[in-house]
Design a protein around this motif. Structure first.
Motif, PDB file in Angstrom:
ATOM      1  N   GLN A  94       0.851  -1.404  -0.022  1.00  0.00           N
ATOM      2  CA  GLN A  94      -0.045  -0.096  -0.094  1.00  0.00           C
ATOM      3  C   GLN A  94       0.731   1.127   0.083  1.00  0.00           C
ATOM      4  O   GLN A  94       0.551   2.167  -0.706  1.00  0.00           O
ATOM      5  N   HIS A  95       2.013   1.210   0.688  1.00  0.00           N
ATOM      6  CA  HIS A  95       2.909   2.341   0.664  1.00  0.00           C
ATOM      7  C   HIS A  95       3.337   2.588  -0.808  1.00  0.00           C
ATOM      8  O   HIS A  95       3.669   3.667  -1.407  1.00  0.00           O
ATOM      9  N   HIS A  96       3.663   1.415  -1.407  1.00  0.00           N
ATOM     10  CA  HIS A  96       4.124   1.800  -2.829  1.00  0.00           C
ATOM     11  C   HIS A  96       3.013   2.503  -3.564  1.00  0.00           C
ATOM     12  O   HIS A  96       3.367   3.252  -4.430  1.00  0.00           O
ATOM     13  N   PHE A  97       1.764   2.258  -3.517  1.00  0.00           N
ATOM     14  CA  PHE A  97       0.679   2.692  -4.175  1.00  0.00           C
ATOM     15  C   PHE A  97       0.610   4.400  -3.614  1.00  0.00           C
ATOM     16  O   PHE A  97       0.411   5.228  -4.373  1.00  0.00           O
ATOM     17  N   GLY A  98       1.041   4.514  -2.438  1.00  0.00           N
ATOM     18  CA  GLY A  98       1.039   6.059  -1.944  1.00  0.00           C
ATOM     19  C   GLY A  98       2.229   6.678  -2.683  1.00  0.00           C
ATOM     20  O   GLY A  98       1.855   7.884  -3.221  1.00  0.00           O
ATOM     21  N   LEU A  99       3.417   6.070  -2.808  1.00  0.00           N
ATOM     22  CA  LEU A  99       4.484   6.621  -3.595  1.00  0.00           C
ATOM     23  C   LEU A  99       4.005   7.010  -4.967  1.00  0.00           C
ATOM     24  O   LEU A  99       4.646   7.950  -5.857  1.00  0.00           O
ATOM     25  N   TYR A 159      -7.996   9.103  -1.422  1.00  0.00           N
ATOM     26  CA  TYR A 159      -8.130   9.240  -0.063  1.00  0.00           C
ATOM     27  C   TYR A 159      -9.042   8.404   0.484  1.00  0.00           C
ATOM     28  O   TYR A 159      -8.700   7.776   1.526  1.00  0.00           O
ATOM     29  N   LYS A 160     -10.303   8.260  -0.101  1.00  0.00           N
ATOM     30  CA  LYS A 160     -11.227   7.462   0.161  1.00  0.00           C
ATOM     31  C   LYS A 160     -10.984   5.978   0.374  1.00  0.00           C
ATOM     32  O   LYS A 160     -11.338   5.261   1.247  1.00  0.00           O
ATOM     33  N   HIS A 161     -10.563   5.595  -0.912  1.00  0.00           N
ATOM     34  CA  HIS A 161     -10.001   4.154  -1.039  1.00  0.00           C
ATOM     35  C   HIS A 161      -8.986   3.794  -0.394  1.00  0.00           C
ATOM     36  O   HIS A 161      -8.841   2.266  -0.396  1.00  0.00           O
ATOM     37  N   GLU A 162      -7.898   4.559  -0.567  1.00  0.00           N
ATOM     38  CA  GLU A 162      -6.361   3.958  -0.144  1.00  0.00           C
ATOM     39  C   GLU A 162      -6.131   4.509   1.369  1.00  0.00           C
ATOM     40  O   GLU A 162      -5.678   3.573   2.142  1.00  0.00           O
ATOM     41  N   ILE A 163      -6.087   6.010   1.347  1.00  0.00           N
ATOM     42  CA  ILE A 163      -5.416   6.491   2.583  1.00  0.00           C
ATOM     43  C   ILE A 163      -6.230   6.263   3.960  1.00  0.00           C
ATOM     44  O   ILE A 163      -5.657   5.776   4.990  1.00  0.00           O
ATOM     45  N   THR A 164      -7.515   6.517   3.756  1.00  0.00           N
ATOM     46  CA  THR A 164      -8.465   6.361   4.940  1.00  0.00           C
ATOM     47  C   THR A 164      -8.149   4.824   5.601  1.00  0.00           C
ATOM     48  O   THR A 164      -7.972   4.714   6.865  1.00  0.00           O
ATOM     49  N   PRO A 165      -8.540   3.873   4.763  1.00  0.00           N
ATOM     50  CA  PRO A 165      -8.215   2.514   5.538  1.00  0.00           C
ATOM     51  C   PRO A 165      -6.837   2.216   5.852  1.00  0.00           C
ATOM     52  O   PRO A 165      -6.766   1.592   6.883  1.00  0.00           O
ATOM     53  N   HIS A 166      -5.955   2.609   5.022  1.00  0.00           N
ATOM     54  CA  HIS A 166      -4.664   2.501   5.513  1.00  0.00           C
ATOM     55  C   HIS A 166      -4.096   3.079   6.743  1.00  0.00           C
ATOM     56  O   HIS A 166      -3.704   2.469   7.745  1.00  0.00           O
ATOM     57  N   ARG A 222      -1.575  15.761   9.645  1.00  0.00           N
ATOM     58  CA  ARG A 222      -1.288  16.799   8.365  1.00  0.00           C
ATOM     59  C   ARG A 222      -1.610  16.221   7.246  1.00  0.00           C
ATOM     60  O   ARG A 222      -2.149  17.232   6.379  1.00  0.00           O
ATOM     61  N   ILE A 223      -1.185  15.112   6.949  1.00  0.00           N
ATOM     62  CA  ILE A 223      -1.704  14.528   5.370  1.00  0.00           C
ATOM     63  C   ILE A 223      -3.085  14.509   5.294  1.00  0.00           C
ATOM     64  O   ILE A 223      -3.893  14.942   4.288  1.00  0.00           O
ATOM     65  N   LYS A 224      -3.989  14.184   6.345  1.00  0.00           N
ATOM     66  CA  LYS A 224      -5.455  14.127   5.955  1.00  0.00           C
ATOM     67  C   LYS A 224      -5.927  15.664   6.029  1.00  0.00           C
ATOM     68  O   LYS A 224      -6.873  15.834   5.010  1.00  0.00           O
ATOM     69  N   ARG A 225      -5.353  16.534   6.686  1.00  0.00           N
ATOM     70  CA  ARG A 225      -5.718  17.924   6.425  1.00  0.00           C
ATOM     71  C   ARG A 225      -5.340  18.424   5.145  1.00  0.00           C
ATOM     72  O   ARG A 225      -6.369  18.906   4.223  1.00  0.00           O
ATOM     73  N   LEU A 226      -4.403  17.978   4.535  1.00  0.00           N
ATOM     74  CA  LEU A 226      -3.831  18.236   3.207  1.00  0.00           C
ATOM     75  C   LEU A 226      -4.955  17.660   1.879  1.00  0.00           C
ATOM     76  O   LEU A 226      -5.265  18.320   1.326  1.00  0.00           O
ATOM     77  N   PHE A 227      -5.216  16.625   2.284  1.00  0.00           N
ATOM     78  CA  PHE A 227      -6.302  15.798   1.311  1.00  0.00           C
ATOM     79  C   PHE A 227      -7.522  16.583   1.213  1.00  0.00           C
ATOM     80  O   PHE A 227      -8.287  16.614   0.535  1.00  0.00           O
ATOM     81  N   GLU A 251      -3.344 -11.567   9.733  1.00  0.00           N
ATOM     82  CA  GLU A 251      -4.911 -11.909   9.417  1.00  0.00           C
ATOM     83  C   GLU A 251      -5.784 -10.983   9.065  1.00  0.00           C
ATOM     84  O   GLU A 251      -6.598 -11.212   8.084  1.00  0.00           O
ATOM     85  N   ILE A 252      -5.574  -9.862   9.381  1.00  0.00           N
ATOM     86  CA  ILE A 252      -6.405  -8.801   9.156  1.00  0.00           C
ATOM     87  C   ILE A 252      -6.318  -8.432   7.834  1.00  0.00           C
ATOM     88  O   ILE A 252      -6.878  -7.871   6.924  1.00  0.00           O
ATOM     89  N   HIS A 253      -4.715  -8.429   7.370  1.00  0.00           N
ATOM     90  CA  HIS A 253      -4.306  -8.066   6.068  1.00  0.00           C
ATOM     91  C   HIS A 253      -4.499  -8.835   4.850  1.00  0.00           C
ATOM     92  O   HIS A 253      -3.926  -8.579   3.691  1.00  0.00           O
ATOM     93  N   SER A 254      -4.735 -10.228   5.261  1.00  0.00           N
ATOM     94  CA  SER A 254      -4.593 -11.290   4.361  1.00  0.00           C
ATOM     95  C   SER A 254      -5.244 -10.949   2.925  1.00  0.00           C
ATOM     96  O   SER A 254      -5.208 -11.478   1.886  1.00  0.00           O
ATOM     97  N   ASP A 255      -6.720 -10.264   3.076  1.00  0.00           N
ATOM     98  CA  ASP A 255      -7.461  -9.953   2.122  1.00  0.00           C
ATOM     99  C   ASP A 255      -7.405  -8.697   1.259  1.00  0.00           C
ATOM    100  O   ASP A 255      -8.273  -8.274   0.718  1.00  0.00           O
ATOM    101  N   LEU A 256      -6.471  -7.997   1.625  1.00  0.00           N
ATOM    102  CA  LEU A 256      -6.004  -6.704   1.055  1.00  0.00           C
ATOM    103  C   LEU A 256      -5.855  -6.951  -0.452  1.00  0.00           C
ATOM    104  O   LEU A 256      -5.078  -7.876  -0.850  1.00  0.00           O
ATOM    105  N   GLU A 257      -6.800  -6.043  -1.393  1.00  0.00           N
ATOM    106  CA  GLU A 257      -6.582  -6.169  -2.620  1.00  0.00           C
ATOM    107  C   GLU A 257      -5.641  -5.043  -3.225  1.00  0.00           C
ATOM    108  O   GLU A 257      -5.073  -4.337  -2.448  1.00  0.00           O
ATOM    109  N   LYS A 258      -5.463  -5.474  -4.533  1.00  0.00           N
ATOM    110  CA  LYS A 258      -4.373  -4.447  -4.917  1.00  0.00           C
ATOM    111  C   LYS A 258      -5.057  -3.214  -5.306  1.00  0.00           C
ATOM    112  O   LYS A 258      -6.280  -3.126  -5.520  1.00  0.00           O
ATOM    113  N   SER A 259      -4.492  -2.264  -5.385  1.00  0.00           N
ATOM    114  CA  SER A 259      -5.225  -1.015  -5.676  1.00  0.00           C
ATOM    115  C   SER A 259      -5.895  -0.964  -7.118  1.00  0.00           C
ATOM    116  O   SER A 259      -5.773  -1.526  -8.211  1.00  0.00           O
ATOM    117  N   ARG A 260      -7.063  -0.130  -6.885  1.00  0.00           N
ATOM    118  CA  ARG A 260      -8.086  -0.263  -7.866  1.00  0.00           C
ATOM    119  C   ARG A 260      -7.295   0.798  -8.962  1.00  0.00           C
ATOM    120  O   ARG A 260      -6.752   1.636  -8.548  1.00  0.00           O
TER     121      ARG A 260
END
Length: 154
Positions: free
Chosen positions: A19-24, A51-58, A86-91, A137-146
């Motif tokens: 997910q960090h890779h998708f942020g970069l 922000y909605k699909h990646e940042i908030t859940p991450h 700070r990042i949330k405020r900028l988004f 366990e929590i992250h085993s079902d993370l999908e690739k970025s849409r």
């Protein structure tokens, strides 16, 4: 120039690192948008979507499951939480979208590099197998970025 050795990330933290890779990539796409003089509104729409699909859940996952592995008074956790705010405020800043997007791409990039190079390494050192198993366990079902519908960066 000295070649850096790749970081060996524990398997439980690998989905978060992806997910960090998708942020970069997000930061790179915003930079590309500025270079190509893309309308701010188009980049702003992408930022809202990201922000909605990646940042908030991450951020929620990191704050709920990963950061508590270290003491909440830990200076690295405090820094990460401050950067999250700070990042949330900028988004969410609509007053000067061009300035916000410009700062956002820089700050998100720097924040991710901090988490990957410093914070996650510290967490890996002290995390118990049970804590890592819970994260896995929590992250085993993370999908690739849409895919986003408007690839303005191309």
């Amino acid at each position: 120039m000295e070649k850096k050795k790749p970081i060996k990330r524990h398997i439980a933290l690998q989905p978060l690192s992806r997910q960090h890779h998708f942020g970069l990539l997000f930061s790179w796409k915003i930079r590309k948008g500025f270079q190509k003089n893309i309308e701010i509104e188009r980049m702003q729409e992408y930022a809202k979507w990201f922000y909605k699909h990646e940042i908030t859940p991450h951020f929620n996952d990191e704050e709920k499951y990963v950061f508590p592995i270290l003491d909440k008074e830990n200076e690295l956790v405090e820094r990460a939480l401050k950067e999250h705010r700070r990042i949330k405020r900028l988004f969410n800043d609509t007053e000067d979208p061009e300035k916000s997007l410009s700062k956002l791409e820089e700050e998100l990039d720097a924040h991710i590099r901090f988490e990957e190079r410093i914070l996650f390494n510290e967490i890996q050192k002290v995390a118990t197998e049970a804590q890592l198993a819970k994260i896995e366990e929590i992250h085993s079902d993370l999908e690739k970025s849409r895919d986003y519908h408007d690839p303005f960066w191309e």
